[in-house]
Design an enzyme around this catalytic site. Structure first.
Site, mmCIF file in Angstrom:
data_model
loop_
_atom_site.group_PDB
_atom_site.id
_atom_site.type_symbol
_atom_site.label_atom_id
_atom_site.label_comp_id
_atom_site.label_asym_id
_atom_site.label_seq_id
_atom_site.Cartn_x
_atom_site.Cartn_y
_atom_site.Cartn_z
ATOM 1 N N GLY A 1 51.244 -11.487 -45.065
ATOM 2 C CA GLY A 1 51.878 -10.192 -44.882
ATOM 3 C C GLY A 1 50.967 -9.094 -44.398
ATOM 4 O O GLY A 1 50.131 -9.282 -43.517
ATOM 5 N N ASN B 1 46.000 -12.859 -47.931
ATOM 6 C CA ASN B 1 46.338 -14.172 -47.396
ATOM 7 C C ASN B 1 47.673 -14.202 -46.662
ATOM 8 O O ASN B 1 48.001 -15.175 -45.988
ATOM 9 C CB ASN B 1 46.352 -15.223 -48.507
ATOM 10 N N TYR C 1 58.998 -0.879 -59.605
ATOM 11 C CA TYR C 1 58.207 -0.851 -58.376
ATOM 12 C C TYR C 1 57.982 0.583 -57.915
ATOM 13 O O TYR C 1 56.854 0.970 -57.565
ATOM 14 C CB TYR C 1 58.918 -1.654 -57.285
#
Length: 306
Positions: free
Chosen positions: A27, A25, A179
Site C-alpha cells: 500500500g 511492505n 479509527y
C-alpha cells in the site's frame, strides 16, 4: 512545476540519507519507500512480517537496482517489539534522516493488545509515539531530518479523551469511531512533537501527510461484507472516487522531502483525490491543551519519555 501539481518528480536527490518507513511492505508504505529509494535514499522497511518485508525489499530493488533497502521487524501493537526494533536501528545506523510513521489501519473487532491497549489506538498512535521517542536521539542532531506522521481525513470526525483512550471497553465497539479517534491523535501528536523539537533547538521537524481516499489494503482485516462497502479495491463506486496508492503516497512524500515544507505543516489532497498541497486540519487538532494531555497520557502508557 506548479505546487498544486507536485509529484514524485519533484523529490530532490536523497543520496546519503537514511529513511525508515513503517508498514512498508504494501500500500502507501510500499509506494513511499519505493519513491524514496528511487531518489537515492537508503530505506529501511519496518514491518511486522519478516517474510513480507523481504519480498517488498526485493521488489524495490528490482525497480531501483542501485538502491540500498533493508528490513527490520516491527509490530506496533507490541511495545516490546517497538523497543527491540528501535535498539536494532541504534545498533546498525548512526543516524536517521527521515522517519515516516505510516503503519496503521482498522481493527474490525474490539481487541486489546498484550500491553492492555485498545488495538486501533495502539497501532495507529501509541506504537508510533513510542517508536519515535526511542529513535528521536538518532535524528535531532541530523540537519534536515524529519518525522512524518501519516494522517487521514477521518480525523475530521474524530473525538478523543486522553484520560480514556479505550472507551469501547464499556460500550459497543465501532471501528470507524476508533479509527477516527486514532487519526486525530496522529495530528495532535505531530503538532505537539514539532513544538517540542523547536523548543529543544533540534534539527528535526515534524509534519503530517494524508493520502485522501487511496486504493490500498487498509481494510484487509475487515469482513468481506464490510470490504464490499468501504474498500476502494473492492467497491466499484469507491474505486471511482479514489486514487492509486502511488498518488496517495504523494502527500506524505511531499511532507518528507519538499525543501519548502516547514514543521507543523500538513500535506495531502484537498479532498479524496488530487495532488498534494498544504491543507488544514480540524480545530480540535490544534487544541494545545488537548495535545499536551494526549502527550502526557501517551508517555504514561508507553513508559517512553521524550
Amino acid at each position: 512545476m506548479a505546487a498544486q501539481h507536485w509529484t514524485d518528480h519533484d523529490i530532490p536527490e536523497l543520496h546519503g540519507r537514511t529513511a525508515v518507513v513503517t508498514g512498508a511492505n504494501t500500500g502507501l508504505g510500499f509506494a513511499i519507500a519505493t519513491a524514496l529509494a528511487r531518489h537515492g535514499a537508503a530505506v529501511v522497511l519496518a514491518c511486522r512480517s519478516e517474510e513480507r518485508a523481504a519480498a517488498a525489499a526485493e521488489r524495490i530493488r528490482v525497480s531501483a537496482p542501485d538502491s540500498d533497502v533493508r528490513t527490520v521487524l516491527l509490530d506496533l501493537a507490541s511495545q516490546a517489539s517497538v523497543r527491540v526494533a528501535a535498539q536494532r536501528l541504534h545498533d546498525e545506523y548512526d543516524h536517521i534522516d527521515l522517519l515516516v510513521n505510516n503503519a496503521g489501519g482498522f481493527r474490525p473487532k474490539y481487541a486489546v493488545t498484550e500491553d492492555g491497549f485498545e488495538a486501533t489506538i495502539a497501532v495507529n498512535h501509541l506504537g508510533p509515539f513510542a517508536f519515535t521517542g526511542l529513535v528521536r536521539d538518532m535524528m535531532t542532531g541530523t540537519p534536515g531530518s524529519r518525522v512524518v506522521i501519516v494522517g487521514s481525513n477521518g480525523h475530521r470526525n474524530g473525538t478523543i479523551d486522553p484520560a480514556d483512550l479505550n472507551p469501547e471497553r464499556d460500550k459497543k465497539y465501532r471501528y470507524i469511531a476508533a479509527y477516527n479517534r486514532a487519526k486525530l491523535a496522529n495530528l495532535l501528536f505531530t503538532y505537539e512533537l514539532n513544538r517540542r523539537l523547536e523548543a529543544d533547538g533540534a534539527q528535526t521537524i515534524a509534519l503530517a501527510g494524508h493520502a485522501g481516499l487511496a486504493r490500498t489494503d487498509g481494510a484487509r482485516d475487515m469482513s468481506w461484507m464490510v470490504r464490499t462497502v468501504i474498500s476502494p479495491k473492492v467497491n466499484p463506486i469507491m474505486r471511482m472516487i479514489s486514487q492509486s496508492a502511488a498518488m496517495g503516497a504523494l502527500g506524505p512524500l511531499r511532507a518528507a522531502t519538499d525543501p519548502d515544507a516547514r514543521g507543523g505543516e500538513y500535506y495531502g489532497p484537498r479532498g479524496n483525490t488530487g495532488y498534494p498541497v498544504r491543507v488544514d486540519s480540524v480545530g480540535a487538532s490544534h487544541d494545545t491543551d488537548l495535545q499536551l494531555r494526549l502527550w502526557e497520557a501517551s508517555e504514561r502508557l508507553t513508559k517512553v519519555t521524550y
